[in-house]
Motif scaffolding. Structure first.
Motif, mmCIF file in Angstrom:
data_model
loop_
_atom_site.group_PDB
_atom_site.id
_atom_site.type_symbol
_atom_site.label_atom_id
_atom_site.label_comp_id
_atom_site.label_asym_id
_atom_site.label_seq_id
_atom_site.Cartn_x
_atom_site.Cartn_y
_atom_site.Cartn_z
ATOM 1 N N THR A 14 -2.044 6.052 -10.907
ATOM 2 C CA THR A 14 -1.256 4.881 -11.303
ATOM 3 C C THR A 14 -0.021 4.745 -10.425
ATOM 4 O O THR A 14 0.326 3.656 -9.976
ATOM 5 N N TYR A 15 0.627 5.892 -10.161
ATOM 6 C CA TYR A 15 1.806 5.832 -9.289
ATOM 7 C C TYR A 15 1.426 5.267 -7.921
ATOM 8 O O TYR A 15 2.091 4.389 -7.399
ATOM 9 N N LEU A 16 0.328 5.779 -7.349
ATOM 10 C CA LEU A 16 -0.059 5.352 -6.002
ATOM 11 C C LEU A 16 -0.441 3.874 -5.972
ATOM 12 O O LEU A 16 -0.157 3.167 -5.007
ATOM 13 N N GLY A 24 6.534 -12.145 -19.927
ATOM 14 C CA GLY A 24 7.658 -11.301 -20.299
ATOM 15 C C GLY A 24 7.284 -9.878 -20.644
ATOM 16 O O GLY A 24 8.067 -9.142 -21.236
ATOM 17 N N MET A 25 6.098 -9.453 -20.291
ATOM 18 C CA MET A 25 5.701 -8.081 -20.618
ATOM 19 C C MET A 25 6.392 -7.092 -19.684
ATOM 20 O O MET A 25 6.479 -7.317 -18.495
ATOM 21 N N PRO A 26 6.884 -5.991 -20.247
ATOM 22 C CA PRO A 26 7.459 -4.966 -19.385
ATOM 23 C C PRO A 26 6.364 -4.270 -18.561
ATOM 24 O O PRO A 26 5.193 -4.270 -18.946
ATOM 25 N N ARG A 27 6.796 -3.662 -17.456
ATOM 26 C CA ARG A 27 5.849 -3.151 -16.468
ATOM 27 C C ARG A 27 4.870 -2.118 -17.044
ATOM 28 O O ARG A 27 3.676 -2.175 -16.789
ATOM 29 N N SER A 28 5.401 -1.166 -17.821
ATOM 30 C CA SER A 28 4.512 -0.111 -18.321
ATOM 31 C C SER A 28 3.455 -0.701 -19.253
ATOM 32 O O SER A 28 2.314 -0.260 -19.269
ATOM 33 N N LEU A 29 3.834 -1.741 -20.004
ATOM 34 C CA LEU A 29 2.859 -2.384 -20.893
ATOM 35 C C LEU A 29 1.806 -3.134 -20.087
ATOM 36 O O LEU A 29 0.625 -3.101 -20.412
ATOM 37 N N VAL A 30 2.250 -3.799 -19.014
ATOM 38 C CA VAL A 30 1.295 -4.509 -18.162
ATOM 39 C C VAL A 30 0.262 -3.525 -17.646
ATOM 40 O O VAL A 30 -0.942 -3.782 -17.668
ATOM 41 N N ILE A 31 0.756 -2.366 -17.191
ATOM 42 C CA ILE A 31 -0.171 -1.375 -16.629
ATOM 43 C C ILE A 31 -1.117 -0.853 -17.702
ATOM 44 O O ILE A 31 -2.329 -0.802 -17.515
ATOM 45 N N ARG A 32 -0.541 -0.503 -18.859
ATOM 46 C CA ARG A 32 -1.396 0.154 -19.863
ATOM 47 C C ARG A 32 -2.317 -0.818 -20.578
ATOM 48 O O ARG A 32 -3.460 -0.515 -20.864
ATOM 49 N N ARG A 33 -1.816 -2.024 -20.880
ATOM 50 C CA ARG A 33 -2.629 -2.955 -21.669
ATOM 51 C C ARG A 33 -3.523 -3.831 -20.804
ATOM 52 O O ARG A 33 -4.615 -4.195 -21.191
ATOM 53 N N ILE A 34 -3.028 -4.231 -19.631
ATOM 54 C CA ILE A 34 -3.772 -5.199 -18.820
ATOM 55 C C ILE A 34 -4.548 -4.499 -17.704
ATOM 56 O O ILE A 34 -5.770 -4.629 -17.602
ATOM 57 N N ASP A 75 9.370 2.316 -20.933
ATOM 58 C CA ASP A 75 9.035 1.824 -19.602
ATOM 59 C C ASP A 75 9.476 2.831 -18.543
ATOM 60 O O ASP A 75 8.702 3.201 -17.657
ATOM 61 N N ALA A 76 10.721 3.277 -18.660
ATOM 62 C CA ALA A 76 11.253 4.231 -17.691
ATOM 63 C C ALA A 76 10.528 5.557 -17.795
ATOM 64 O O ALA A 76 10.231 6.199 -16.785
ATOM 65 N N VAL A 77 10.211 5.973 -19.033
ATOM 66 C CA VAL A 77 9.514 7.242 -19.220
ATOM 67 C C VAL A 77 8.146 7.200 -18.545
ATOM 68 O O VAL A 77 7.755 8.131 -17.836
ATOM 69 N N PHE A 78 7.443 6.082 -18.742
ATOM 70 C CA PHE A 78 6.105 5.984 -18.158
ATOM 71 C C PHE A 78 6.173 6.031 -16.627
ATOM 72 O O PHE A 78 5.411 6.751 -15.973
ATOM 73 N N ALA A 79 7.124 5.297 -16.082
ATOM 74 C CA ALA A 79 7.273 5.294 -14.623
ATOM 75 C C ALA A 79 7.575 6.701 -14.125
ATOM 76 O O ALA A 79 7.012 7.162 -13.136
ATOM 77 N N ALA A 80 8.455 7.399 -14.860
ATOM 78 C CA ALA A 80 8.813 8.755 -14.443
ATOM 79 C C ALA A 80 7.611 9.690 -14.539
ATOM 80 O O ALA A 80 7.407 10.550 -13.675
ATOM 81 N N THR A 86 4.408 8.925 -14.174
ATOM 82 C CA THR A 86 3.454 8.729 -13.078
ATOM 83 C C THR A 86 3.993 9.365 -11.801
ATOM 84 O O THR A 86 3.252 9.998 -11.046
ATOM 85 N N ARG A 87 5.308 9.226 -11.599
ATOM 86 C CA ARG A 87 5.928 9.825 -10.416
ATOM 87 C C ARG A 87 5.788 11.346 -10.459
ATOM 88 O O ARG A 87 5.454 11.986 -9.464
ATOM 89 N N ALA A 88 6.007 11.906 -11.646
ATOM 90 C CA ALA A 88 5.906 13.358 -11.792
ATOM 91 C C ALA A 88 4.486 13.825 -11.500
ATOM 92 O O ALA A 88 4.277 14.851 -10.840
ATOM 93 N N ALA A 89 3.500 13.045 -11.973
ATOM 94 C CA ALA A 89 2.104 13.428 -11.727
ATOM 95 C C ALA A 89 1.800 13.384 -10.235
ATOM 96 O O ALA A 89 1.100 14.256 -9.706
ATOM 97 N N ALA A 90 2.357 12.366 -9.547
ATOM 98 C CA ALA A 90 2.128 12.286 -8.097
ATOM 99 C C ALA A 90 2.763 13.494 -7.409
ATOM 100 O O ALA A 90 2.183 14.097 -6.505
ATOM 101 N N LEU A 91 3.974 13.850 -7.868
ATOM 102 C CA LEU A 91 4.638 15.024 -7.289
ATOM 103 C C LEU A 91 3.854 16.300 -7.582
ATOM 104 O O LEU A 91 3.847 17.230 -6.783
#
Lengths: 289, 331
Positions: A100-102, A185-195, B30-35, B37-42
């Motif tokens: 997901t990060y990549l 207006g969906m936040p990013r983490s929700l877009v990723i997880r739900r959509i 939101d911030a936790v999820f982003a962090a 994924t970054r941690a998993a990449a690391l």
């Protein structure tokens, strides 16, 4: 006297030579394909023949026998299932998150480029090295071999496989889908997880299945982490039998009963791998149709 | 008229406030999820670092005891605790090279067949069959090699080789000695079959990137299929093909179980390809759990470190070549 021949005849000769060369090379290509298919046929043929001869109900109900006695593979089957489960449960989430990060957060960042490169190398790195690594960080400090260490070694192999397929699958999700969700207006983490996850789900499941197929035959990483166990044990803190390790031990032995069980085990592993890859293929075929 | 819902500006204000509250509620997850994924990449990088550091630490006693002699001697004496890695390194390199010698032409041949010659309805089934070959676990190849291929070679192929090529000048020593069945040659053959599908699938994929226009122009000039492959397809895809070959080489160098079954585990460097030998991975797989004494274990881990470094370099080179090709594709 060839210099006396007219240009037309020379051309004819040259054409004939080129056509002949073409036939020879194309014939070799067909022979190569026939060779590859013949190898597959020979291996599967021997496996089915020797495996089904040795396969009986006892294989699933009895534990591995002492030399020269009859028995089954129950402890090895249970061990393989337990350690594969640990490997997937521990490895798949890391692979999915890193993928997901990549595909989402990192995309073209330097960190993503480095991780992608390293991951591709880990994907084909020798698995015996993974065994040594887990031996050094888990078995040596704990002082004994264990099923848990075996599961950890398998997890290390699962991560790159799942990461790779997850990234590939997430990248296939159209950007418009994400933009539509952001516009609402969906936040990013929700877009990723739900959509994004929802539309890439079959692909991601396929990745996990391919990872299971990969680890179900892995032997080298288990040899010095889970070791082996002649008796039934579901204790993750103790040495644990696995199908590949038992096959290795039994096939190299001089005992007929053990060798037969090795063939039965080899057949079980191959059928598992084939079933998983066929199912994965069917899933992707359906979702892309 | 004090009801908020009926007053447009008040309604807008409440809605905005609602939205702000909703967004605020999501800010932390939101911030936790982003962090995460970054941690998993690391974690992937940490894994690589962990492999290198732990192997280097485990191998240290061997390197400090033997120094560079570890790489240049072939003594392997657990009783006297003298260890040198030359024999396994030699076995690894020789088996991989012979395997590539067989697998590269055959693999490319299959790829050419699949992209240029194969009737369309057969393309998918044959492609799938080749991928099945790639999916079979290496231990299955090992069992098959030990019980089917080795006896076959011992009874038919090897006696013939010894009787003919073994008497030939120059290459004679390569085919001398008794037919054991197991040994360098058998291991190389198994490896060749194992890496074949990797080479085929990478080269097929890169062959398919050749623009049809290029090929059709060549055909239009009257080129034969072989000439199109030789003069258009191969030059266009050279980087990708070399990348695929090196990917296969990386696999062959690190392959463990298929080789361990049929190599014979002998720490000797012999000229004959029919003689038992050992490779890095086979030595580790065969001896690690039986190794007594810290120096023995450390020597085997040192072998693992050498193997990792070699395969890392080969695989990294393969990736760089394939990446170069992809970049050209994108441009």
């Amino acid at each position: 006297m060839s210099h006396d021949l007219g240009p037309a005849v020379r051309d004819m000769r040259r054409y004939a030579g080129r056509a002949r060369r073409n036939r020879v090379w194309m014939g070799l290509c067909m022979a190569a394909t026939a060779f590859g298919l013949a190898m597959l046929g020979l291996i599967l043929g021997a496996l089915l023949w020797r495996g089904f001869t040795a396969l009986g109900p006892a294989v699933f109900t009895q534990t591995t026998p002492p030399p020269g006695a009859a028995g089954g593979l129950l402890n090895a089957i249970v061990g393989s299932l337990m350690m594969s489960a640990i490997g997937v449960v521990a490895g798949a989430p890391i692979g999915v998150l890193a993928g997901t990060y990549l595909a989402e957060y990192g995309r073209s960042s330097p960190l993503a480029a480095v991780v992608r490169f390293i991951n591709d190398i880990l994907l084909s790195a020798p698995s015996i090295v993974v065994g040594l690594f887990v031996y050094e960080v888990a078995v040596r400090p704990m002082g004994h071999f264990s099923g848990l260490a075996g599961g950890a070694a398998l997890a290390v192999i699962v991560v790159p496989v799942v990461l790779r397929t997850t990234e590939d699958m997430l990248r296939l999700v159209p950007t418009q889908l994400r933009e539509a969700a952001y516009a609402l207006g969906m936040p990013r983490s929700l877009v990723i997880r739900r959509i994004v996850y929802a539309s890439a789900r079959t692909g991601m499941i396929t990745g996990v299945m391919l990872a299971v197929a990969r680890i179900s035959g892995e032997t080298a990483p288990l040899l010095f982490t889970a070791l082996n166990n002649q008796f039934f044990s579901a204790d993750l803190g103790a040495p644990m039998a696995s199908l590949p390790a038992v096959i290795f031990q039994f096939a190299m032995s001089p005992y007929k009963e053990w060798q037969d069980l090795a063939w039965a085990g080899a057949l079980l592993i191959t059928l598992t791998v084939l079933a998983l890859s066929i199912a994965a293929r069917a899933l992707t075929a359906r979702s892309s149709a | 008229m004090t009801d908020a819902s009926l007053h447009p500006s008040r309604a807008l204000a409440t809605a905005t406030a609602d939205r702000a509250r909703a967004l605020a509620r999501h800010r932390i997850p939101d911030a936790v999820f982003a962090a995460l994924t970054r941690a998993a990449a690391l974690a992937v990088l940490v894994m690589l670092g962990g492999v290198i550091v732990s192997l280097a630490r485990g191998a240290w006693p061997a390197f400090s005891a033997f120094g560079l002699d570890f790489l240049t001697t072939s003594t392997w004496n657990p009783v006297k605790e003298r260890f040198g890695a030359l024999a396994p390194i030699y076995g690894t390199v020789v088996t991989s090279l012979i395997a590539m010698l067989i697998a590269v032409p055959v693999g490319l041949g299959i790829a050419v067949f699949l992209t240029e010659l194969c009737p369309r309805p057969l393309r998918r089934p044959i492609g799938i069959a080749v991928e099945l070959l790639a999916g079979i676990p290496s231990i299955i190849y090992g069992v098959w090699g030990l019980f089917v291929l080795a006896p076959f070679l011992q009874e038919t192929v090897q006696p013939a080789l010894i009787a003919t090529l073994g008497r030939a000048p120059l290459i004679g020593p390569l085919f001398e000695g008794p037919p054991y069945g197991i040994g360098l040659l058998t291991a190389s053959l198994i490896l060749a079959v194992m890496v074949l599908p990797f080479i085929t699938s990478v080269s097929r994929d890169v062959f398919e990137t050749v623009p049809p226009m290029l090929k059709e122009s060549a055909y239009g000039l009257g080129c034969t299929t072989w000439e199109v492959v030789r003069r258009v397809v191969l030059p266009y895809t050279r980087a990708g093909v070399i990348g695929g070959v090196m990917l296969g080489l990386g696999r062959a160098l690190g392959e463990t179980m298929a080789v361990t079954f049929v190599i014979g585990n002998a720490h000797k460097i012999q000229a004959s390809l029919l003689a038992p030998a050992t490779t890095i991975s086979a030595s580790i797989a065969n001896e690690f759990t039986e190794a007594v004494g810290d120096l023995y274990t450390a020597s085997l881990i040192a072998l693992g470190l050498i193997l990792f470094v070699i395969t890392f370099v080969v695989l990294a080179a393969a990736r760089l070549m394939l990446m170069q090709l992809e970049r050209r594709q994108g441009a």
